[in-house]
Design a protein around this motif. Structure first.
Motif, short mmCIF file in Angstrom:
data_model
loop_
_atom_site.label_atom_id
_atom_site.label_comp_id
_atom_site.label_asym_id
_atom_site.label_seq_id
_atom_site.Cartn_x
_atom_site.Cartn_y
_atom_site.Cartn_z
N SER A 57 0.84 -1.20 0.00
CA SER A 57 0.00 0.00 0.00
C SER A 57 0.87 1.24 0.00
N LEU A 58 0.25 2.37 -0.34
CA LEU A 58 0.92 3.66 -0.27
C LEU A 58 0.27 4.50 0.81
N PRO A 59 1.04 5.26 1.56
CA PRO A 59 0.46 6.12 2.59
C PRO A 59 -0.25 7.32 1.97
N THR A 60 -1.17 7.90 2.72
CA THR A 60 -1.89 9.09 2.26
C THR A 60 -0.94 10.22 1.92
N SER A 61 0.19 10.27 2.60
CA SER A 61 1.15 11.35 2.40
C SER A 61 1.76 11.37 1.00
N ILE A 62 1.56 10.31 0.22
CA ILE A 62 2.10 10.27 -1.15
C ILE A 62 1.56 11.43 -1.98
N GLY A 63 0.37 11.90 -1.63
CA GLY A 63 -0.25 12.99 -2.36
C GLY A 63 0.44 14.32 -2.20
N LYS A 64 1.39 14.41 -1.27
CA LYS A 64 2.12 15.66 -1.04
C LYS A 64 3.26 15.85 -2.04
N LEU A 65 3.57 14.82 -2.81
CA LEU A 65 4.69 14.88 -3.75
C LEU A 65 4.24 15.55 -5.05
N THR A 66 3.87 16.80 -4.97
CA THR A 66 3.26 17.48 -6.10
C THR A 66 4.24 17.82 -7.23
N LYS A 67 5.54 17.69 -6.98
CA LYS A 67 6.53 17.93 -8.04
C LYS A 67 6.86 16.66 -8.82
N LEU A 68 6.32 15.54 -8.36
CA LEU A 68 6.64 14.25 -8.95
C LEU A 68 6.18 14.18 -10.41
N LYS A 69 7.11 13.77 -11.30
CA LYS A 69 6.80 13.62 -12.72
C LYS A 69 6.84 12.17 -13.16
N THR A 70 7.70 11.37 -12.51
CA THR A 70 7.86 9.96 -12.87
C THR A 70 7.70 9.09 -11.63
N LEU A 71 6.84 8.07 -11.72
CA LEU A 71 6.63 7.16 -10.59
C LEU A 71 6.55 5.73 -11.11
N HIS A 72 7.50 4.90 -10.68
CA HIS A 72 7.53 3.48 -11.04
C HIS A 72 7.30 2.65 -9.78
N LEU A 73 6.27 1.81 -9.81
CA LEU A 73 5.92 0.97 -8.65
C LEU A 73 5.75 -0.48 -9.07
N HIS A 74 6.46 -0.92 -10.12
CA HIS A 74 6.21 -2.26 -10.63
C HIS A 74 6.85 -3.35 -9.77
N LYS A 75 6.33 -4.56 -9.97
CA LYS A 75 6.76 -5.76 -9.25
C LYS A 75 6.54 -5.63 -7.75
#
Length: 206
Positions: free
Chosen positions: A75-93
């Motif tokens: 799972s991902l924490p709710t705080s992940i939504g604070k990363l507003t500068k994020l352009k690339t996110l890889h969560l595979h495997k």
């Protein structure tokens, strides 16, 4: 499960969680714009126990690229939504099957790779990412996509290979930017024209 095996798994899980926390803490102190956490980089024994991401991840306000690969993330924490500068996110495997509502606040995200997880449905927050251009959903047990995926008006590339997808993929006027769909090893029966289409593993009549 033998007691010794249970103790071993617990120790490995604790060690991995500590390593992840340390990497995030270090990234925060140095104001990193890129962070990779992978099973290869952790240099541990094979990971079997589920792993969770600490809330501290939300404090990496300068992060533009985040890759968390092959660590059995559940799972991902709710705080992940604070990363507003994020352009690339890889969560595979990993072992993800859902995303928190706050995920939809990643307003600058352009590339999302969540292949090789456990998604049976497309999480609604993904359809709220206004700048998303590349989305990889391959190797999940997806059977279809929701109608609101057409909200991704900037989506150019969509990976759907190795699912159990049966419906028609989104294309045409509703998604004008979409030019490339990967669909091999599904159960697709009909398609509209695209500029690039990968269809290995299908029996389609035209």
């Amino acid at each position: 499960m033998p007691k010794t095996s249970h103790i071993y798994d617990h120790k490995v899980k604790f060690c991995i969680a500590g390593t992840i926390f340390y990497k995030i803490f270090t990234a925060k102190r140095s104001k990193q714009t890129s962070l990779t956490i992978s099973s290869y980089e952790l240099k541990e024994e094979p990971i079997f126990a589920p792993v969770q991401l600490p809330d501290l991840i939300g404090e990496l306000s300068d992060l533009e690229e985040l890759k968390i690969i092959g660590v059995n993330l559940t799972s991902l924490p709710t705080s992940i939504g604070k990363l507003t500068k994020l352009k690339t996110l890889h969560l595979h495997k990993n072992l993800l099957s859902d995303l928190p509502p706050s995920f939809g606040k990643l307003s600058n995200l352009e590339e999302l790779d969540i292949k090789n997880n456990l998604f049976t449905n497309l999480p609604d927050p993904i359809c709220k990412l206004p700048q998303l251009k590349r989305l990889n959903l391959s190797s999940n047990p997806l059977t279809g996509l929701p109608d609101n995926i057409t909200k991704l008006q900037h989506l150019e590339e969509l990976g759907l290979s190795m699912n159990v997808f049966q419906g028609n993929p989104p294309c045409g006027k509703k998604m004008p930017a979409l030019e490339w769909i990967q669909l091999q090893d599904n159960k697709i029966s009909s398609l509209k024209r695209l500029k690039n289409l990968c269809l290995e593993g299908h029996s389609i009549s035209v």
